[in-house]
Write a protein that holds these residues in place. Structure first.
Motif, short mmCIF file in Angstrom:
data_model
loop_
_atom_site.label_atom_id
_atom_site.label_comp_id
_atom_site.label_asym_id
_atom_site.label_seq_id
_atom_site.Cartn_x
_atom_site.Cartn_y
_atom_site.Cartn_z
N ARG A 52 0.82 -1.21 0.00
CA ARG A 52 0.00 0.00 0.00
C ARG A 52 0.85 1.27 0.00
O ARG A 52 0.45 2.32 0.51
N GLY A 53 2.03 1.17 -0.61
CA GLY A 53 2.82 2.37 -0.82
C GLY A 53 2.20 3.22 -1.93
O GLY A 53 1.87 2.71 -3.00
N ARG A 54 2.04 4.49 -1.68
CA ARG A 54 1.39 5.38 -2.65
C ARG A 54 2.42 6.08 -3.52
O ARG A 54 3.31 6.77 -3.01
N PRO A 55 2.32 5.93 -4.86
CA PRO A 55 3.23 6.68 -5.74
C PRO A 55 2.99 8.18 -5.58
O PRO A 55 1.89 8.63 -5.22
N VAL A 56 4.02 8.97 -5.87
CA VAL A 56 3.97 10.43 -5.73
C VAL A 56 4.15 11.06 -7.10
O VAL A 56 5.06 10.70 -7.85
N TRP A 57 3.29 12.03 -7.43
CA TRP A 57 3.34 12.67 -8.74
C TRP A 57 4.52 13.63 -8.83
O TRP A 57 4.83 14.36 -7.90
N SER A 58 5.19 13.58 -9.97
CA SER A 58 6.30 14.49 -10.23
C SER A 58 5.99 15.31 -11.48
O SER A 58 5.85 14.77 -12.58
N ASP A 59 5.87 16.63 -11.31
CA ASP A 59 5.62 17.51 -12.46
C ASP A 59 6.82 17.51 -13.41
O ASP A 59 6.66 17.64 -14.63
N ALA A 60 8.01 17.33 -12.85
CA ALA A 60 9.20 17.34 -13.69
C ALA A 60 9.24 16.13 -14.62
O ALA A 60 9.70 16.23 -15.76
N HIS A 61 8.76 15.01 -14.12
CA HIS A 61 8.79 13.78 -14.92
C HIS A 61 7.47 13.51 -15.63
O HIS A 61 7.38 12.61 -16.47
N LEU A 62 6.42 14.27 -15.26
CA LEU A 62 5.07 14.00 -15.76
C LEU A 62 4.71 12.52 -15.55
O LEU A 62 4.20 11.84 -16.44
N ALA A 63 4.99 12.05 -14.34
CA ALA A 63 4.76 10.64 -14.03
C ALA A 63 4.75 10.46 -12.52
O ALA A 63 5.13 11.36 -11.77
N PHE A 64 4.28 9.30 -12.10
CA PHE A 64 4.31 8.94 -10.69
C PHE A 64 5.64 8.26 -10.37
O PHE A 64 6.08 7.35 -11.09
N LEU A 65 6.26 8.69 -9.28
CA LEU A 65 7.50 8.09 -8.81
C LEU A 65 7.23 7.33 -7.51
O LEU A 65 6.22 7.57 -6.84
N PRO A 66 8.12 6.43 -7.13
CA PRO A 66 7.92 5.71 -5.87
C PRO A 66 7.85 6.68 -4.70
O PRO A 66 8.65 7.61 -4.60
N GLY A 67 6.87 6.47 -3.84
CA GLY A 67 6.70 7.34 -2.69
C GLY A 67 7.13 6.65 -1.41
O GLY A 67 7.74 5.58 -1.41
N ALA A 68 6.81 7.28 -0.30
CA ALA A 68 7.12 6.70 1.00
C ALA A 68 6.23 5.49 1.24
O ALA A 68 5.20 5.31 0.60
N GLY A 69 6.63 4.68 2.18
CA GLY A 69 5.88 3.47 2.45
C GLY A 69 6.31 2.36 1.50
O GLY A 69 7.39 2.39 0.92
#
Length: 976
Positions: free
Chosen positions: A412-429
């Motif tokens: 249940r780790g939530r990806p984090v949005w990156s405006d620089a990459h225009l994509a979701f990156l691995p988030g905390a958890g």
């Protein structure tokens, strides 16, 4: 299109394969997808809902379109990606989800009715009329559901499972994964490198990158050679890590022999990998840009076009166009042009071209439509206010890259949005100890991937107390690719977001109109991201479209999180080959081989294989054999292997107190050398298990349990020892497998026993009923002797070390020939105990109380024990159901276990149900069918007749209520 120059295929060899019955040629190193493209096959399948023609879309495990059925007959396997199938000689595949043929699919008519099949169609349509669901809707949906088909035959292939342990698991064999594995392995740490491809290198195999001014393949070869030489590193090729689980455990499937024509070994292996640390180097998946009719065969991801050209030396067409919102599209155009492919043009929505080349560029333009139902022929370009058609046979679409964060979401780790990459990156958890690296963490350049992988390994080694210096990595390209956000091209025609599930931009708009805006609702309302590709090429695009509709930024719109498996896993490999006889472990009794040699018929009892009966020549029916064994035991002496009964050794200064609390009846007064029958209750007061407890010494007891509950009782006792009464000085150990235990029963049992026992008085006076003692047999072999009986006859149970069980049985049969010594199995054992009225597993089914068993007085009121208080609840005490015997009035009528009991003149309904039959058999002693059962008011119904109804088989038997003790109710025989 003929082959292009270069590539990583073996052109010196040719392999033959078939697709939809037609013969084609390919080369070792090809995938089925690349070989089909090399043979000008662009149409490979049909979409799920509308049956629209579909072609190869990607070059990896994210493929949503090119799903095929492999092999035939019992080995047929549906829904396999052509992009991941390694080509081999004789490979046979066929397209699926079409009839009668791929080029002409009757169900393609669904596409004409697409306005009626919009998002939420199933939920809205099949609710009325209600009566239609079972008879019409559900059968029709089930028939139409699915893509491939099953053979409905048992899988003949072999599968295996295994366990691996390591300091570091590296998931992915691309630039980041190789750098990580190299860094960690050089420290001496135990490393496992797993990659789903059959070649290491990841995206480097698909590009023309140089490392240290040399082709990347040279560096790959050097690194691979070093890694293979390290004894502390294991490389798992063709292996997909599909899930991250608790405590650093990862599930992985290795396709051991999927690439072999006729595997004579294990086909796939399920690995359970326990890793102290893990690195996620799974790369990224390219995303497409939805526009009108963007699902034609020949429309592919731009990176896939580049991969097919560079690695597999093939292009799907002579003339190719590129539609890109990133600099990556220009790289595709240059690579294809360098190999002789004609570039029709690069369509870039950005106003200024980001590169130059020997090909047309259309800045500020988008693709707005296409022509070519069975294969792309033209694309429509809108540039400013002008539109025109561009001829091409293939179109590469590049809309950016999405890091493969799936495994980071499995806790249940939530990806984090990156405006620089225009994509979701691995988030905390996410899974503890899992470190993202390379493109999976947004480091998409070769230089960035190498540095990121090495740094991740350095961090992992530092966490484990190891010093890992960064290796000398090659010089590589580090120029970032610029991109602009173009999530879809607006238009009135359908633009496809999820190819596999036929979800369009219009479907997402409809979901928004119907308030299905939360991402989980959007997914289920539209079926977006379901099925085998799990939205790898669709989810982020769909979320961006919903973001535009709601006016909320993408992070606020949210994202779904992924769950195992990352890619589909067959049920066969999940079972690890445990099918048929290997479905679960089989335990064999010490006398199994001996019984097998005597022609015994075996039956599965829990995990044990037990002798059911021992047929002799001339016996044509199993009942003949069982009747003979029962009568022989009651007349002479019978021998039965009862090793499977649970045996738990309880020792310690407080062993007596512990036993006294476990059983509901008293045990503190039990003398050394004596045995007592005991009943265990659950905490809710219901009967748990019964058996005997022998006091071998002041501080040692031997507890026996039923076969079925041996494991459960041991866990129960261990829980009580550790958690309920940790202050008691007591230890437990299961000795079920350590001792072979044989029952010697019948009026001549003592005579036979005296022929094997060494100098021990077994007379009634010296060794009365319910005695026990350590003894020796057959000239000094240590043994244990118990005088207990569950058959109603004079009986003993003799235990010896397990390895001597078969020899002791053979000796007893040989020495008892003149006494009529007869081996008997579980069927006769059941008849003997039912005739005597002994409760067993059928009666102890978790729904009965001590009072129902006729053992209410055994629940001591003078002490506390588990379940004693709860057993005195008013509802249980008021229950008048008791265990009774039931005897068929008509000797020719069977009594069936499970039958329900009714008054002779009562309607057979739930309200008039008086009880049920728990055990039944034919009694050769009484010459009729008998049974045990629980009967309401049974104590007052002795001698009356009732009905035993078996509605499943339409039987109704008249039975007489009698004592459950059919044989020797006074117990004189067993005390003789």
């Amino acid at each position: 299109m003929t082959r292009l120059p270069g590539g990583l295929i073996d052109r010196d060899r040719t392999v033959t394969f078939r697709f939809d019955g037609r013969r084609y040629l390919g080369h070792p190193g090809d995938t089925l997808a690349s070989a089909l493209l090399a043979n000008n096959v662009r149409l490979v399948g049909r979409s799920f809902k509308y049956h629209r023609p579909r072609g190869v879309f990607s070059a990896g495990s994210e493929e949503p379109n090119a799903m095929v059925e492999l092999r035939s007959g019992a080995r047929q396997e549906p829904n396999t990606r052509a992009t991941t199938i390694e080509l081999f000689e004789g490979l046979t595949a066929k397209s699926q989800n079409r009839w009668p043929a791929l080029g002409f699919d009757v169900l393609g008519v669904n596409d004409l009715f697409s306005p009626f099949f919009a998002a939420g169609f199933y939920y809205k349509t099949f609710m009325w009329p209600k009566a239609f669901w079972e008879k019409l809707y559900e059968p029709a949906i089930r028939k139409a559901a699915g893509l491939g088909s099953l053979s409905m035959e048992p899988d003949p292939d072999a599968y295996d499972k295994g366990f691996l342990h390591c300091d570091l698991l590296v998931i992915g064999g691309g630039a980041a994964g190789l750098a990580a594995a190299l860094t960690a392995a050089r420290t001496g740490a135990r490393v496992i490198l797993a990659d789903e491809d059959f070649r290491l290198g990841g995206r480097l195999l698909a590009e023309t990158h140089t490392l240290d001014d040399a082709p990347a393949t040279r560096w790959l070869s050097e690194v691979e050679g070093e890694l293979e030489s390290l004894p502390n590193l294991r490389i798992l090729r063709r292996t997909t890590v599909f899930g991250a689980f608790d405590h650093g455990i990862y599930g992985a499937v290795e396709r051991v022999a999927d690439h072999l024509p006729q595997p004579d070994t294990v086909r796939q292996t399920l690995w359970r990998i326990t890793a102290k640390r893990a690195i996620l180097a799974t790369g990224a998946t390219e995303r497409h840009i939805p526009f009108a009719n963007n699902d034609r065969p020949g429309i592919m991801l731009g990176g896939a076009l580049r991969a097919y050209a560079n690695r597999w030396a093939v292009s799907p067409a002579h003339r190719v166009a590129i539609f890109t919102s990133t600099d990556d599209g220009y790289r595709t155009a240059r690579d294809l042009a360098a190999k002789g492919v004609q570039i029709a043009g690069v369509i870039d929505p950005r106003p200024e071209p980001r590169s130059t080349g020997d090909f047309p560029i259309f800045p500020g333009a988008v693709v707005t439509n296409t022509i070519g139902r069975l294969g792309l022929r033209h694309v429509e370009i809108r540039q400013g206010d002008q539109t025109h058609w561009l001829e091409c046979g293939a179109l590469g679409v590049s809309g950016g890259w999405n890091p493969n964060v799936h495994l980071m979401s499995h806790h249940r780790g939530r990806p984090v949005w990156s405006d620089a990459h225009l994509a979701f990156l691995p988030g905390a958890g996410g899974p503890a100890g899992l470190i993202p690296a390379g493109a999976a963490n947004g480091k998409g350049t070769v230089h960035g991937a190498l540095q990121s992988g090495a740094a991740a390994a350095e961090q992992a080694m530092a966490d484990l107390g190891r010093d890992a210096g960064l290796p000398d990595l090659p010089q590589a390209d580090d120029s970032p690719a610029t991109q602009t956000a173009l999530w879809h091209v607006p238009g009135t025609a359908r633009a496809w977001v999820d190819f596999q599930n036929d979800v369009t931009v219009k479907d997402i708009k409809l979901a928004h109109q119907e308030n299905m805006t939360p991402v989980e609702h959007l997914k289920r309302w539209t079926t977006l991201g379901m099925a085998t590709d799990q939205g790898k090429t669709a989810n982020v695009t769909a979320l961006a479209v919903m973001s535009e509709l709601t006016g909320k930024p993408i992070p606020e719109t949210g994202t779904t999180i992924f769950r195992p498996p990352y890619t589909p896993v067959s049920l066969s490999v999940l079972g690890g080959g445990n099918t048929g006889p290997e479905f679960r472990p089989r335990r064999l009794t010490p006398t199994h081989t001996w019984a097998e040699a005597r022609g015994a018929v075996f039956v599965e009892v829990g995990q044990w294989m037990r002798a059911q009966y021992f047929p002799q020549p001339g016996e044509t029916h199993w009942r003949e054999t069982v009747d003979r064994e029962v009568l022989a035991t009651r007349a002479g002496v019978g021998l039965c292997d009862v090793t499977t009964l649970g045996k738990i050794d309880v020792q310690g200064a407080d062993a007596a107190e512990f036993i006294n609390r476990i059983y509901c009846n008293g045990f503190k007064t039990l003398k050394t050398g004596m045995v007592r029958y005991g009943l265990m209750l659950r905490e809710d007061g219901m009967a748990f298990d019964d058996g005997t407890c022998a006091r071998m010494a002041d501080d040692q007891f031997v507890v026996t349990t039923t076969t079925a509950q041996a494991g459960a009782v041991y866990r129960h006792m261990e829980f009580a020892r550790q958690c309920l009464w940790p202050e008691l000085d007591v230890q437990l150990i299961s000795t079920t497998d350590a001792w072979a235990q044989l029952s010697i029963a019948g009026p001549k049992a003592r005579m036979l026993l005296e022929r094997v026992i060494d100098a021990h008085d077994t007379s009634n006076e010296a060794f009365p009923f319910m005695s026990c003692a350590p003894v020796t047999v057959c000239g000094g072999l240590r043994a244990r002797l118990f005088r207990i009986s569950f058959s109603g006859e004079l009986a003993y149970e003799l235990a010896v070390p397990a390895r001597y069980g078969a020899a002791l049985m053979a000796r007893l049969v040989d020495l008892g020939k003149d006494l009529g010594a007869t081996p008997y199995g579980t069927e006769a054992l059941g008849v003997l105990r039912i005739e005597k009225g002994h409760a067993a597993g059928n009666e102890l089914n978790g729904q009965t109380t001590a009072q129902m068993l006729g053992m209410g007085r055994m629940v001591s009121a003078k002490k506390d024990s588990i379940g004693a208080v709860m057993s005195r609840r008013a509802g249980l005490v008021a229950d008048t159901r008791v265990l009774v015997g039931l005897q068929a009035v008509d000797p020719e009528t069977p009594v069936v276990a499970g039958a329900h009991l009714f008054e002779t003149d009562a309607a057979q309904t739930t309200q008039s149900d008086l009880g049920w039959i728990t055990s039944a058999c034919h009694s050769p002693h009484l010459g009729c069918a008998i049974g045990l059962g629980y009967l309401t008011g049974g104590a007052d119904r002795m001698g009356t007749e009732i009905i035993a109804a078996n509605p499943l088989e339409g039987q109704s038997t008249r039975v007489r209520v009698v004592s459950p003790h059919f044989i020797d109710p006074e117990g004189g025989r067993l005390r003789d």
